[in-house]
Design a protein around this motif. Structure first.
Motif, PDB file in Angstrom:
ATOM      1  N   GLY A   1      53.830  58.772  40.944  1.00 36.01           N
ATOM      2  CA  GLY A   1      54.933  57.926  41.405  1.00 36.01           C
ATOM      3  C   GLY A   1      56.213  58.724  41.564  1.00 36.01           C
TER       4      GLY A   1
ATOM      5  N   SER B   1      47.890  42.309  42.151  1.00 38.58           N
ATOM      6  CA  SER B   1      46.756  42.780  41.365  1.00 38.58           C
ATOM      7  C   SER B   1      46.386  41.744  40.316  1.00 38.58           C
ATOM      8  CB  SER B   1      47.093  44.102  40.680  1.00 38.58           C
ATOM      9  OG  SER B   1      47.284  45.098  41.652  1.00 38.58           O
TER      10      SER B   1
ATOM     11  N   LYS C   1      50.598  51.051  41.468  1.00 41.74           N
ATOM     12  CA  LYS C   1      49.641  51.795  42.297  1.00 41.74           C
ATOM     13  C   LYS C   1      48.245  51.800  41.673  1.00 41.74           C
ATOM     14  CE  LYS C   1      52.197  55.462  41.954  1.00 41.74           C
ATOM     15  NZ  LYS C   1      53.301  54.762  41.271  1.00 41.74           N
TER      16      LYS C   1
HETATM   17  P1  GTP Z   1      52.739  55.143  37.383  1.00 41.90           P
HETATM   18  O1  GTP Z   1      51.359  55.716  37.458  1.00 41.90           O
HETATM   19  O2  GTP Z   1      53.363  55.285  36.046  1.00 41.90           O
HETATM   20  O3  GTP Z   1      53.621  55.609  38.492  1.00 41.90           O
HETATM   21  O4  GTP Z   1      52.614  53.551  37.556  1.00 41.90           O
HETATM   22  P2  GTP Z   1      51.740  52.740  38.608  1.00 41.90           P
HETATM   23  O5  GTP Z   1      52.479  52.594  39.887  1.00 41.90           O
HETATM   24  O6  GTP Z   1      50.354  53.274  38.693  1.00 41.90           O
HETATM   25  O7  GTP Z   1      51.720  51.275  37.957  1.00 41.90           O
HETATM   26  P3  GTP Z   1      50.578  50.582  37.068  1.00 41.90           P
HETATM   27  O8  GTP Z   1      49.437  50.163  37.932  1.00 41.90           O
HETATM   28  O9  GTP Z   1      50.294  51.405  35.884  1.00 41.90           O
HETATM   29  O10 GTP Z   1      51.333  49.221  36.650  1.00 41.90           O
HETATM   30  C1  GTP Z   1      52.579  49.226  36.004  1.00 41.90           C
HETATM   31  C2  GTP Z   1      52.792  47.892  35.314  1.00 41.90           C
HETATM   32  O11 GTP Z   1      52.885  46.823  36.274  1.00 41.90           O
HETATM   33  C3  GTP Z   1      51.645  47.507  34.370  1.00 41.90           C
HETATM   34  O12 GTP Z   1      52.207  46.873  33.232  1.00 41.90           O
HETATM   35  C4  GTP Z   1      50.829  46.507  35.204  1.00 41.90           C
HETATM   36  O13 GTP Z   1      50.107  45.579  34.415  1.00 41.90           O
HETATM   37  C5  GTP Z   1      51.910  45.811  36.018  1.00 41.90           C
HETATM   38  N1  GTP Z   1      51.413  45.314  37.332  1.00 41.90           N
HETATM   39  C6  GTP Z   1      50.819  46.053  38.297  1.00 41.90           C
HETATM   40  N2  GTP Z   1      50.502  45.295  39.371  1.00 41.90           N
HETATM   41  C7  GTP Z   1      50.907  44.034  39.088  1.00 41.90           C
HETATM   42  C8  GTP Z   1      50.864  42.771  39.817  1.00 41.90           C
HETATM   43  O14 GTP Z   1      50.387  42.661  40.949  1.00 41.90           O
HETATM   44  N3  GTP Z   1      51.408  41.684  39.175  1.00 41.90           N
HETATM   45  C9  GTP Z   1      51.960  41.755  37.932  1.00 41.90           C
HETATM   46  N4  GTP Z   1      52.479  40.632  37.418  1.00 41.90           N
HETATM   47  N5  GTP Z   1      52.012  42.924  37.233  1.00 41.90           N
HETATM   48  C10 GTP Z   1      51.499  44.030  37.786  1.00 41.90           C
END
Ligand code: GTP
Ligand code: MG
Length: 196
Positions: free
Chosen positions: A78, A175, A36
Motif C-alpha cells: 500500500g 469485502s 486490498k
Molecule cells: P495493507 O496491506 O496494510 O496496505 O492493507 P490492505 O489494503 O491490504 O487492507 P486489509 O485488507 O488488510 O484491510 C484493512 C482493514 O479494513 C481490515 O480491518 C479489514 O477487515 C477492513 N476491511 C477491508 N475491506 C473491508 C470492507 O469491504 N468493509 C469493511 N467494513 N471493512 C473492510
C-alpha cells in the motif's frame, strides 16, 4: 469465475524473485489499509489466503498468488502510509513503479480506494503511470457497506470527478457483504481471457 485453487507463490522484493512470466497477471494497488488483501480474499473466496490486518502497512513486498492455475494475482504494498519506517517507504515507490513498467504479463491493475475518501495525488499518479505504461486501470471503491446507498452514489460521482473518469467506470465493492463481486470478476475475466 469458479475458484478451483488459489495458492501463495512468493513474496518478491524485486524482479529476480518474480515468478516466471507465464500466466496473465492482475495486480491490486491502493492506499495502505484500504482493503486490498481483503478484496483479493473475497475474489478467490478464501478467508485467509492473503493476510489482512487492522494495522496499516503490513504488506511490504509484492505477493504473488496463483489462481486456478490460470492467472496470477499480485498484492502490491500500500502507498501513503506515512508511519512506515523510512527505509521501507523509500523502497516502495521504485519497487512498484518498476513492476508496473516492466511486467510483460500484467493485464490490468485494480486500483482500490475507500469509498469514503476522495482520491488524492497518489491515486492520480498511479493512474497516470498506468496510462504511460499502457496498462488498463480497474478503479474500485470498496467498503461500501459503511455508507448508505445514496451516499455511495454521491461518493462515486466525487471520486470519478477527482480521477477524471466516468462514474460508471468505478465498481462499487464490499469485502464484507460481497457486493460488486460478480461485476468485478466479469471485468477481470475480460482482461485475463483476452489474447496474450
Ligand atoms: P495493507 O496491506 O496494510 O496496505 O492493507 P490492505 O489494503 O491490504 O487492507 P486489509 O485488507 O488488510 O484491510 C484493512 C482493514 O479494513 C481490515 O480491518 C479489514 O477487515 C477492513 N476491511 C477491508 N475491506 C473491508 C470492507 O469491504 N468493509 C469493511 N467494513 N471493512 C473492510
Ligand atoms: Mg494488505
Amino acid at each position: 469465475m469458479i475458484i478451483t485453487s488459489a495458492e501463495f507463490v512468493i513474496s518478491a522484493a524485486g524482479p529476480a524473485q518474480y515468478p516466471p512470466a507465464e500466466l496473465p497477471e492482475v495486480a491490486f494497488a491502493g492506499r495502505s489499509n484500504v482493503g486490498k488483501s481483503s478484496l483479493i480474499n473475497t475474489l478467490v473466496n478464501r478467508r485467509r489466503l492473503v493476510k489482512t490486518s487492522a494495522t496499516p502497512g503490513r504488506t511490504q513486498l509484492l505477493n504473488f498468488f496463483r489462481v486456478n492455475a490460470a492467472c496470477h494475482f499480485v498484492d502490491l504494498p500500500g502507498f501513503g502510509y506515512a508511519r512506515a519506517p523510512a527505509h521501507i517507504r523509500k523502497k516502495w515507490g521504485p519497487m512498484i513503479a518498476h513492476y508496473l513498467a516492466t511486467r510483460e504479463t500484467l493485464k490490468c491493475v485494480v486500483l482500490i480506494m475507500d469509498v469514503r475518501r476522495t482520491p488524492g495525488q497518489e491515486e492520480k499518479w498511479l493512474m497516470a503511470d498506468l496510462e504511460q505504461s499502457g496498462i488498463p486501470p480497474v478503479p474500485v471503491l470498496t467498503k461500501i457497506d459503511k455508507l448508505s446507498k445514496t451516499r455511495r452514489i454521491q461518493q462515486r460521482r466525487t471520486a470519478a470527478q477527482a480521477l477524471g473518469v466516468a462514474p460508471e467506470a468505478l465498481t462499487l465493492f464490499s469485502s464484507k457483504t460481497r457486493e460488486g463481486l460478480a461485476e468485478l470478476w466479469r471485468i477481470l475475466e475480460g482482461f485475463i481471457e483476452a489474447a496474450p
